[in-house]
Write an enzyme that holds these catalytic residues in place. Sequence first.
Site, PDB file in Angstrom:
ATOM      1  N   ASP A  70       0.854  -1.181   0.000  1.00  0.00           N
ATOM      2  CA  ASP A  70       0.000   0.000   0.000  1.00  0.00           C
ATOM      3  C   ASP A  70       0.897   1.240   0.000  1.00  0.00           C
ATOM      4  OD1 ASP A  70      -3.183   0.613   0.757  1.00  0.00           O
ATOM      5  OD2 ASP A  70      -1.782   2.229   1.263  1.00  0.00           O
ATOM      6  N   LYS A  96      -0.154   2.424   5.974  1.00  0.00           N
ATOM      7  CA  LYS A  96      -1.183   1.392   6.134  1.00  0.00           C
ATOM      8  C   LYS A  96      -0.611  -0.021   6.148  1.00  0.00           C
ATOM      9  CE  LYS A  96      -5.044   4.069   4.371  1.00  0.00           C
ATOM     10  NZ  LYS A  96      -6.091   4.230   3.336  1.00  0.00           N
ATOM     11  N   VAL A 120       2.026   0.455  -6.411  1.00  0.00           N
ATOM     12  CA  VAL A 120       2.092  -0.693  -7.329  1.00  0.00           C
ATOM     13  C   VAL A 120       1.929  -0.171  -8.752  1.00  0.00           C
ATOM     14  CG1 VAL A 120       0.987  -2.843  -8.031  1.00  0.00           C
ATOM     15  CG2 VAL A 120       1.159  -2.281  -5.602  1.00  0.00           C
ATOM     16  N   THR A 144      -4.985   0.203 -11.529  1.00  0.00           N
ATOM     17  CA  THR A 144      -4.241  -0.868 -10.854  1.00  0.00           C
ATOM     18  C   THR A 144      -4.947  -2.205 -11.050  1.00  0.00           C
ATOM     19  OG1 THR A 144      -3.610   0.794  -9.232  1.00  0.00           O
ATOM     20  CG2 THR A 144      -3.065  -1.461  -8.703  1.00  0.00           C
ATOM     21  N   CYS A 184     -12.416  -8.884 -20.475  1.00  0.00           N
ATOM     22  CA  CYS A 184     -13.489  -9.540 -21.255  1.00  0.00           C
ATOM     23  C   CYS A 184     -14.822  -8.870 -20.904  1.00  0.00           C
ATOM     24  CB  CYS A 184     -13.609 -11.005 -20.892  1.00  0.00           C
ATOM     25  SG  CYS A 184     -12.239 -12.049 -21.389  1.00  0.00           S
ATOM     26  N   CYS A 198     -14.817   6.754  -3.823  1.00  0.00           N
ATOM     27  CA  CYS A 198     -15.271   6.677  -2.427  1.00  0.00           C
ATOM     28  C   CYS A 198     -15.008   7.992  -1.699  1.00  0.00           C
ATOM     29  CB  CYS A 198     -14.574   5.537  -1.698  1.00  0.00           C
ATOM     30  SG  CYS A 198     -15.060   3.919  -2.313  1.00  0.00           S
ATOM     31  N   CYS A 261      -6.689 -11.189 -22.662  1.00  0.00           N
ATOM     32  CA  CYS A 261      -6.512 -12.638 -22.503  1.00  0.00           C
ATOM     33  C   CYS A 261      -6.635 -13.403 -23.817  1.00  0.00           C
ATOM     34  CB  CYS A 261      -7.433 -13.199 -21.415  1.00  0.00           C
ATOM     35  SG  CYS A 261      -9.151 -13.337 -21.853  1.00  0.00           S
TER      36      CYS A 261
END
Lengths: 364, 66
Positions: A70, A96, A120, A144, A184, A198, A261
């Site tokens: 994080d 965190k 990340v 992400t 997909c 949020c 994919c």
Amino acid sequence: MALSQTASELEKADPSLARYNRQMLWEPIGIPGQRKLRESRVLMVGCGALGTVLANTLARAGVGHLTIVDRDFIELNNLQRQVLFDERDIADQLPKAEAAKRKIAAINSAVDVEAVVADVNHTNIDQLATGKHLLLDGTDNFETRFLINDVSIKTGIPWIYGACISAMGLGMVIRPGITPCLRCIFETSPPPGMNPTCDTAGVLGPTVNLVASWQAMEAIKLLTGNIDTLSPFMFSFDMWDNRYQQLKVAKARELADCPACKHGNLEYLSGKFGGSTTTLCGRNAVQISQPAGGKIDFEHVAKNLSAVGKPSFNKFMLKCPISQGQGENAREYEITLFSDGRAIIKGTNDAATAKAIYAKYVGS
Amino acid sequence: MDVVVNGKKVEFPEPITVAELLAQHHLHPTRVAVELNREILPRKEYNSAQIKSGDQIEIVTFVGGG
């Protein structure tokens, strides 16, 4: 017919697993499943609302190795839903990932937790995923999630999508090559600023708990080898409107012409898609560049941001001051957003902090 | 023509395709999943898929929070 083992028989059979007694009484798990959990290595991407519920549940369930990544610190407004954190963590100014590691050590010292305080992105996700059995989504942004999706396709490691806002949530188990992948179903992410986050539209604790509990249950099934019972659906709900749906998505893999994919275009992992950051030396600011995803609708973004600040805009740019934290942890930032999605976040030299602010308030 | 969209009965005066329904709701086709009568509808069929009376449609919007 052999009767299933009683609680005391289970305890005698392997005293080291005594604390998982009630879980092992559930026959599809039993002692063999519990041992599998102990040997499992899970990457948890993000440790905010979803991430803390996931980490809490899986550590208690006895998942042996958790890598928690994080980029963020804890704020007072996190405590309403981020179940692993408390007021002391804010006073201690803990990241965190580190605060989660300390809490888990007190909850279940048998769990080996690696805390990684980092953003990340396409340069480090491959290495973070190496050797894991499962990747868990506890992130707060679209980008992400597509990155996790790409690395999952590349490595063959399954991942569990989970997301929520206000009283709505979504979840899906993705096993590359077997089930549909995220792209997909949803081919692209919305341009920055178009969707509420949020931090602009709000989120209720029970929403987070429901999504993350669903993800955790699927994780336990997967890690204990109960593959046949994994959900083949996309779980979708609105707890405020009392709607709980299971979408039959299984056919999407053969029906969709998926760029990721089916065609192997891992555009998020290659760095082609997704934002990049540049620290603006001497200005205490970071620039975030987004690949062109359409012109930004400032009016729409300003409406979202008015929940947290006082945005102003003209036809060239939108500015919004953002205050975070209280007391000695108080920080002032300013977001300047341009019509192509590029932004300058003032108030920090740290790319991860700037990306976190962008994801929270603009949405990426 | 009566259709059920996300659990609510909706009346359409004229025939409508899935793509038109999404446009009415300002929803971008690459950011939603659509189920038509409990079967996932491939994105390439949004333009041609005609909604009939009595159809049940579930539209799920991509959520990114957490």
